[in-house]
Design a protein around this motif. Structure first.
Motif, mmCIF file in Angstrom:
data_model
loop_
_atom_site.group_PDB
_atom_site.id
_atom_site.type_symbol
_atom_site.label_atom_id
_atom_site.label_comp_id
_atom_site.label_asym_id
_atom_site.label_seq_id
_atom_site.Cartn_x
_atom_site.Cartn_y
_atom_site.Cartn_z
ATOM 1 N N ALA A 1 0.848 -1.193 0.000
ATOM 2 C CA ALA A 1 0.000 0.000 0.000
ATOM 3 C C ALA A 1 0.884 1.243 0.000
ATOM 4 C CB ALA A 1 -0.898 0.009 1.235
ATOM 5 N N ALA A 2 0.269 2.355 -0.343
ATOM 6 C CA ALA A 2 0.949 3.641 -0.224
ATOM 7 C C ALA A 2 0.905 4.075 1.237
ATOM 8 C CB ALA A 2 0.247 4.680 -1.091
ATOM 9 N N ALA A 3 1.900 4.861 1.625
ATOM 10 C CA ALA A 3 1.938 5.419 2.977
ATOM 11 C C ALA A 3 2.569 6.804 2.911
ATOM 12 C CB ALA A 3 2.745 4.523 3.901
ATOM 13 N N VAL A 4 2.163 7.662 3.808
ATOM 14 C CA VAL A 4 2.700 9.015 3.886
ATOM 15 C C VAL A 4 3.649 9.091 5.083
ATOM 16 C CG1 VAL A 4 2.130 11.451 4.205
ATOM 17 C CG2 VAL A 4 0.637 9.988 2.837
ATOM 18 N N ILE A 5 4.833 9.611 4.850
ATOM 19 C CA ILE A 5 5.796 9.767 5.940
ATOM 20 C C ILE A 5 5.286 10.834 6.908
ATOM 21 C CG2 ILE A 5 8.138 10.489 6.558
ATOM 22 C CD1 ILE A 5 9.083 9.345 3.865
ATOM 23 N N THR A 6 5.258 10.488 8.205
ATOM 24 C CA THR A 6 4.815 11.423 9.237
ATOM 25 C C THR A 6 5.955 11.877 10.146
ATOM 26 O OG1 THR A 6 4.204 9.601 10.708
ATOM 27 C CG2 THR A 6 2.471 10.490 9.264
ATOM 28 N N ARG A 7 7.058 11.145 10.134
ATOM 29 C CA ARG A 7 8.231 11.507 10.944
ATOM 30 C C ARG A 7 9.458 10.866 10.314
ATOM 31 N NH1 ARG A 7 9.503 13.297 16.650
ATOM 32 N NH2 ARG A 7 11.747 13.018 16.647
ATOM 33 N N VAL A 8 10.532 11.609 10.234
ATOM 34 C CA VAL A 8 11.808 11.093 9.733
ATOM 35 C C VAL A 8 12.768 11.023 10.912
ATOM 36 C CG1 VAL A 8 13.752 11.478 8.182
ATOM 37 C CG2 VAL A 8 11.429 12.092 7.453
ATOM 38 N N TRP A 9 13.264 9.822 11.181
ATOM 39 C CA TRP A 9 14.242 9.633 12.261
ATOM 40 C C TRP A 9 15.661 9.798 11.745
ATOM 41 C CZ3 TRP A 9 12.336 9.974 16.889
ATOM 42 C CH2 TRP A 9 11.026 9.571 17.130
ATOM 43 N N ASN A 10 15.902 9.279 10.546
ATOM 44 C CA ASN A 10 17.203 9.397 9.894
ATOM 45 C C ASN A 10 16.983 9.045 8.420
ATOM 46 O OD1 ASN A 10 17.603 6.486 9.514
ATOM 47 N ND2 ASN A 10 17.995 6.400 11.729
ATOM 48 N N PRO A 11 17.994 9.046 7.570
ATOM 49 C CA PRO A 11 17.778 8.807 6.135
ATOM 50 C C PRO A 11 17.180 7.439 5.771
ATOM 51 C CG PRO A 11 19.891 9.861 6.476
ATOM 52 C CD PRO A 11 19.371 9.484 7.838
ATOM 53 N N THR A 12 17.149 6.496 6.708
ATOM 54 C CA THR A 12 16.607 5.169 6.384
ATOM 55 C C THR A 12 15.455 4.738 7.287
ATOM 56 O OG1 THR A 12 18.230 4.054 7.798
ATOM 57 C CG2 THR A 12 18.822 4.367 5.457
ATOM 58 N N THR A 13 15.100 5.523 8.296
ATOM 59 C CA THR A 13 14.069 5.116 9.253
ATOM 60 C C THR A 13 13.004 6.200 9.381
ATOM 61 O OG1 THR A 13 15.757 3.896 10.469
ATOM 62 C CG2 THR A 13 13.663 4.258 11.596
ATOM 63 N N VAL A 14 11.729 5.790 9.190
ATOM 64 C CA VAL A 14 10.614 6.743 9.210
ATOM 65 C C VAL A 14 9.399 6.149 9.926
ATOM 66 C CG1 VAL A 14 11.344 7.790 7.018
ATOM 67 C CG2 VAL A 14 9.662 5.938 6.996
ATOM 68 N N ASN A 15 8.463 7.029 10.295
ATOM 69 C CA ASN A 15 7.128 6.635 10.726
ATOM 70 C C ASN A 15 6.180 6.973 9.583
ATOM 71 O OD1 ASN A 15 8.319 6.215 13.199
ATOM 72 N ND2 ASN A 15 7.183 7.824 14.265
ATOM 73 N N VAL A 16 5.096 6.200 9.430
ATOM 74 C CA VAL A 16 4.166 6.439 8.329
ATOM 75 C C VAL A 16 2.709 6.263 8.762
ATOM 76 C CG1 VAL A 16 5.811 5.649 6.567
ATOM 77 C CG2 VAL A 16 4.145 4.043 7.503
ATOM 78 N N ARG A 17 1.821 6.839 7.965
ATOM 79 C CA ARG A 17 0.383 6.604 8.033
ATOM 80 C C ARG A 17 0.034 5.892 6.737
ATOM 81 N NH1 ARG A 17 -4.274 5.081 9.294
ATOM 82 N NH2 ARG A 17 -5.959 6.550 9.575
ATOM 83 N N ILE A 18 -0.512 4.693 6.841
ATOM 84 C CA ILE A 18 -0.786 3.867 5.669
ATOM 85 C C ILE A 18 -2.124 4.244 5.045
ATOM 86 C CG2 ILE A 18 -1.135 1.496 4.857
ATOM 87 C CD1 ILE A 18 0.651 0.659 7.268
#
Length: 81
Positions: free
Chosen positions: A28-45
């Motif tokens: 599914a698509a997801a929108v990034i809601t928080r960036v922790w670093n260049p490879t780790t994020v939080n998302v809303r699906i």
């Protein structure tokens, strides 16, 4: 890994999904809601189903494709297979 844009809040990415909870689709698509670093994020699906609390995911790790590793805690850029 090939060159990608930097992740930022609001960018759309792809995440793996359980087809049973996503109208048969395994991603599914997801929108990034928080960036922790260049490879780790939080998302809303943005699942193809009614929203559920589990449609928020945290600390997802960037992979080149979904064959790398297992589980749902990973993401990739659109256009990847």
């Amino acid at each position: 890994m090939s060159q990608h844009p930097a992740p930022s809040v609001g960018r759309v990415v792809r995440v793996p999904m359980d087809p049973a909870t996503n109208n048969g689709a395994d991603e599914a698509a997801a929108v990034i809601t928080r960036v922790w670093n260049p490879t780790t994020v939080n998302v809303r699906i943005l699942a193809d189903a009614a929203p559920r609390p589990e449609d928020w995911r945290t600390s997802l790790v960037l992979v080149e494709n979904f064959d790398e590793g297992a589980g749902l805690c990973r993401w990739t850029w659109p256009g990847r297979v």
